[in-house]
Scaffold this active site. Structure first.
Site, PDB file in Angstrom:
ATOM      1  CB  CYS A   2      -0.858   0.010   1.257  1.00  0.00           C
ATOM      2  SG  CYS A   2      -1.845  -1.480   1.431  1.00  0.00           S
ATOM      3  NE  ARG A  27       4.201   1.759  -1.585  1.00  0.00           N
ATOM      4  CZ  ARG A  27       5.165   1.543  -0.684  1.00  0.00           C
ATOM      5  NH1 ARG A  27       6.375   2.015  -0.910  1.00  0.00           N
ATOM      6  NH2 ARG A  27       4.947   0.862   0.407  1.00  0.00           N
ATOM      7  CD1 TRP A  74      -0.416  -5.864  -2.068  1.00  0.00           C
ATOM      8  CD2 TRP A  74      -0.720  -5.324  -4.198  1.00  0.00           C
ATOM      9  NE1 TRP A  74      -0.087  -6.956  -2.820  1.00  0.00           N
ATOM     10  CE2 TRP A  74      -0.262  -6.664  -4.129  1.00  0.00           C
ATOM     11  CE3 TRP A  74      -0.974  -4.784  -5.447  1.00  0.00           C
ATOM     12  CZ2 TRP A  74      -0.066  -7.445  -5.258  1.00  0.00           C
ATOM     13  CZ3 TRP A  74      -0.781  -5.563  -6.573  1.00  0.00           C
ATOM     14  CH2 TRP A  74      -0.327  -6.874  -6.483  1.00  0.00           C
ATOM     15  CG  ASN A 100       2.306  -0.666   3.448  1.00  0.00           C
ATOM     16  OD1 ASN A 100       1.763  -1.679   3.011  1.00  0.00           O
ATOM     17  ND2 ASN A 100       3.559  -0.337   3.174  1.00  0.00           N
ATOM     18  N   GLY A 101       0.749  -2.859   5.705  1.00  0.00           N
ATOM     19  CA  GLY A 101       1.308  -3.972   6.486  1.00  0.00           C
ATOM     20  C   GLY A 101       0.261  -5.054   6.671  1.00  0.00           C
ATOM     21  CD  GLU A 484      11.857 -19.040 -12.638  1.00  0.00           C
ATOM     22  OE1 GLU A 484      11.141 -19.626 -13.468  1.00  0.00           O
ATOM     23  OE2 GLU A 484      11.782 -17.818 -12.415  1.00  0.00           O
ATOM     24  CE  LYS A 488      12.556 -14.645 -13.840  1.00  0.00           C
ATOM     25  NZ  LYS A 488      11.569 -15.640 -13.891  1.00  0.00           N
ATOM     26  CD  GLU A 491      11.130 -13.864 -17.809  1.00  0.00           C
ATOM     27  OE1 GLU A 491      10.052 -13.460 -18.269  1.00  0.00           O
ATOM     28  OE2 GLU A 491      11.228 -14.448 -16.733  1.00  0.00           O
ATOM     29  CG  HIS A 507      19.695 -39.587 -22.219  1.00  0.00           C
ATOM     30  ND1 HIS A 507      19.695 -40.915 -22.566  1.00  0.00           N
ATOM     31  CD2 HIS A 507      19.995 -39.558 -20.887  1.00  0.00           C
ATOM     32  CE1 HIS A 507      19.925 -41.661 -21.507  1.00  0.00           C
ATOM     33  NE2 HIS A 507      20.108 -40.867 -20.472  1.00  0.00           N
ATOM     34  CE  LYS A 606       4.831  -9.384 -12.836  1.00  0.00           C
ATOM     35  NZ  LYS A 606       6.030 -10.224 -12.610  1.00  0.00           N
TER      36      LYS A 606
HETATM   37  C1  AGP Z   1       8.077 -15.238 -15.485  1.00  0.00           C
HETATM   38  O1  AGP Z   1       9.254 -14.507 -15.239  1.00  0.00           O
HETATM   39  C2  AGP Z   1       7.283 -14.705 -16.647  1.00  0.00           C
HETATM   40  N1  AGP Z   1       7.045 -13.317 -16.513  1.00  0.00           N
HETATM   41  C3  AGP Z   1       6.048 -15.530 -16.980  1.00  0.00           C
HETATM   42  O2  AGP Z   1       6.501 -16.808 -17.332  1.00  0.00           O
HETATM   43  C4  AGP Z   1       5.003 -15.689 -15.851  1.00  0.00           C
HETATM   44  O3  AGP Z   1       5.540 -16.485 -14.821  1.00  0.00           O
HETATM   45  C5  AGP Z   1       3.777 -16.414 -16.430  1.00  0.00           C
HETATM   46  O4  AGP Z   1       3.223 -15.584 -17.436  1.00  0.00           O
HETATM   47  C6  AGP Z   1       2.701 -16.718 -15.380  1.00  0.00           C
HETATM   48  O5  AGP Z   1       2.205 -15.527 -14.852  1.00  0.00           O
HETATM   49  P1  AGP Z   1       1.287 -15.617 -13.522  1.00  0.00           P
HETATM   50  O6  AGP Z   1       2.150 -16.142 -12.438  1.00  0.00           O
HETATM   51  O7  AGP Z   1       0.829 -14.211 -13.289  1.00  0.00           O
HETATM   52  O8  AGP Z   1       0.142 -16.549 -13.817  1.00  0.00           O
END
Ligand code: AGP
Length: 611
Positions: A2, A27, A74, A100-101, A484, A488, A491, A507, A606
């Site tokens: 928040c 935020r 938030w 906020n908290g 993962e 990272k 992307e 393999h 996002k």
């Molecule tokens: C992860 O770094 C990416 N931005 C993307 O793979 C993300 O994890 C995926 O789109 C799922 O999003 P969500 O967790 O909001 O469902």
């Protein structure tokens, strides 16, 4: 998190606070509100939605006053709505607060207040604080009432308080949630963060934990936990407003990587009942009988959240012997998954709006399965369509690359494992105690990695940032971390990277290795450590460059790896949460060195709300 802005001084407050709230929009929030104290009366305006909607309300009915509080919410407890938007008030409307908290013991306090006749208008944890002050004010003055009220709170808070009996005055209090004060020519401010006050002043006082502040137009007095005045240092900020939004970090992603210690702590807050030595959830509303009966669990998600599901599979199968299948959202919804009423489908999603994951939840429900969600956004679509919810308290994640959402998803899965393990008698009290204790050590271990390895990681990133291909290898519960780590990197730096089970090298992927090709190997202490060393030998035999994650004190690895990043010791099941931290930082620094648009990488959003 928040956003809080407060002001008392010679100028009209409402427009100034609206501008201040706009500078805290980064935020993340889902509702907003403002309260003004004028002629010994407090008037509130608040609404679900964006600040523009609040501005509309104020244009229709302008509020006068030069003492005010503003808030962007938030949601953590209670869905986004007008009623849940801050500021909140007590029964009389004479006490108004913004917060906020997270208040851990709000349910108990709310019950006690209701028994005393207090009436509540929201589902929030915040509102109880106004009523607590109201109760204490019957016995003493406002400052002492605030001290007594916050003394009853468990959890975290940054508070702004107005009292109609104290015209021209703003009060503030904080514990574990940041709050600053701004000293301007024509008045004084409180705020969650520097950007809100930067256009008016660069003179800042930081409120510390358990302190209470009393502001008038021309004075700021701070009281310590012993209720005695404390002398506070005034800092002068030399940030520009844009930098300040990121609290001095160059990118939101780096800020969010560094926030993980706090986010993990917040996600644990209020969920470890130390007396009963059990995990408690606030909205995971399945009966214990049902949870005992479950024969199979499906986990479904996309991207990073899918990698969290893969780790969840290890936890549920290894520790609870519950068969667990994991599906990518876009696959699950188009195949004929064998699910029925005895199947629990758990969706994991930071945003709660990912179309493929939401569709998977709907598909599961249409086939009779019961559904649960692990999510970071209160009131999001996936949470509204799921029966049980475990919220991650990571705060808003602005960077497209998911970091703190991922580690808090793992925390939620660890908590769920202990919760189910106790209910299904797969974990005895002693085992659960050991796990919960180790869980509480994780935030400091995350901090230790960043403090002790960040420079080393930056040097490693500088060594390899011009490479065109990376391979990430892991085994067992750390294989998903290889996936993962590769995600990272690709992307945000646009370098081709693949994650693979280390045992798969022979393999296929071993054909990729050429001289100097960086291979990141997760080689922290585990049952298959020796196997991983052999995989490293295979890479070295083909002149690959090995970047190894190793447990602190591991000397064996020194003769095998070109670069080593040391990770504090922990139980193997918790190692993925620690191992991902350096991989996030490697991706960040390589992308930074390549001049990439880290917070908004090309072609990515996002939240992928379309198929
Ligand atoms: C992860 O770094 C990416 N931005 C993307 O793979 C993300 O994890 C995926 O789109 C799922 O999003 P969500 O967790 O909001 O469902």
């Amino acid at each position: 998190m928040c956003g809080i802005v407060g002001y008392t001084g010679k100028k009209d407050a409402s427009l100034m606070l609206i501008e201040g709230l706009k500078r805290l929009e980064y935020r993340g929030y889902d509702s907003a509100g403002i309260a003004l104290l004028h002629n010994n009366r407090i008037t509130r305006k608040r609404c679900k939605g964006k600040i523009a909607k609040l501005e509309q309300l104020l244009s229709e009915e302008p509020l006068e006053g030069s003492t005010a509080l503003g808030h962007t919410r938030w949601a953590t407890h209670g869905k986004p709505s007008d009623e849940n938007a801050h500021p909140h008030s007590d029964c009389t409307g004479e006490i108004v607060i913004v917060h906020n908290g997270i208040i851990e013991n709000y349910i108990k306090l709310k019950k006690e207040l209701q028994e005393k006749g207090h009436r509540f208008g929201s589902e929030t944890d915040t509102e109880i604080i106004a009523h607590l002050i109201e109760e204490e004010l019957k016995k003493t003055d406002i400052l002492k009432a605030i001290f007594s009220a916050v003394g009853k709170l468990e959890g975290s808070y940054a508070l702004g308080i107005l009292y109609s009996g104290a015209p021209g005055e703003v009060f503030a209090a904080r514990k574990d949630s940041p709050l600053i004060m701004g000293l301007a020519e024509d008045g004084n401010f409180i705020a969650s963060d520097i950007p809100a006050v930067l256009p008016y002043t660069k003179k800042i006082i930081y409120l510390e934990d358990n302190e209470v502040a009393h502001l008038t137009a021309d004075s700021v007095t701070v009281y310590g936990p012993d209720r005695k005045k404390v002398k506070k240092e005034v800092s002068v900020i030399n940030w520009d407003p844009v930098m300040a939004e990121k609290q001095g970090y160059k990118h939101f992603m780096l800020k969010e990587i560094f926030e993980q210690q706090q986010a993990i702590g917040d996600t644990l807050l209020g969920r470890l009942d130390r007396e009963k030595n059990e995990v408690v959830f606030e909205k995971f509303s399945f009966s214990k009988d049902y949870l005992k009966k479950i024969r199979r669990i499906f986990m479904v998600a996309c991207g990073t959240a899918y990698h969290a599901c893969l780790i969840g599979k290890f936890l549920l199968e290894d520790h609870l012997k519950i068969p667990c299948e994991v599906d990518i959202g876009s696959e699950f919804r188009y195949r004929n998954p064998p699910i029925d009423r005895d199947t629990l489908v758990i969706a994991i999603s930071q945003s709660g709006e990912t179309a493929d994951t939401l569709a998977a939840v709907r598909e599961a429900k249409s086939r009779g399965a019961r559904t649960a969600a692990i999510c970071n956004v209160v009131g999001s679509s996936i949470t509204r369509e799921s029966e049980g919810i475990i919220y991650t308290h990571a705060g808003p994640e602005i960077g497209v690359a998911s970091t703190k959402a991922f580690t808090t998803q793992l925390v939620a899965l660890y908590l769920l494992t202990i919760y189910l393990g106790r209910i299904r008698n797969m974990l005895d009290e002693k085992e659960a105690l050991e796990l919960t204790q180790q869980l509480t050590f994780l935030p400091l271990k995350v901090k230790k990695i960043i403090d002790s390895q960040h420079e080393n990681i930056m040097n490693i990133s500088h060594k390899y940032f011009k490479k065109h291909d990376f391979l990430y290898l892991g085994r067992n519960i750390n294989y998903p971390i290889a996936l993962e780590g590769a995600l990272k990197l690709k992307e945000i730096s646009y370098i081709h990277a693949e994650g693979y089970p280390a045992g798969e090298m022979k393999h296929g992927p071993i054909a990729l290795i050429e001289e100097g090709m960086p291979v990141v190997v997760i080689a922290t202490e585990c049952d298959v450590y020796d196997k991983i060393l052999s995989n490293i030998e295979e890479v070295r035999a083909r002149d690959g460059a090995v970047v190894a994650l190793a447990t602190e004190g591991d000397d064996k690895i020194k003769r095998l790896a070109d670069d080593i990043i040391y990770i504090p010791e922990t139980l193997t099941l918790f190692s993925p949460l620690l191992n991902i931290i350096p991989l996030q930082l490697i991706a960040y620094h390589i992308a930074r060195l390549r001049g990439c648009d880290i917070d908004q990488p090309r072609n990515l959003a996002k939240s992928v709300t379309v198929e």
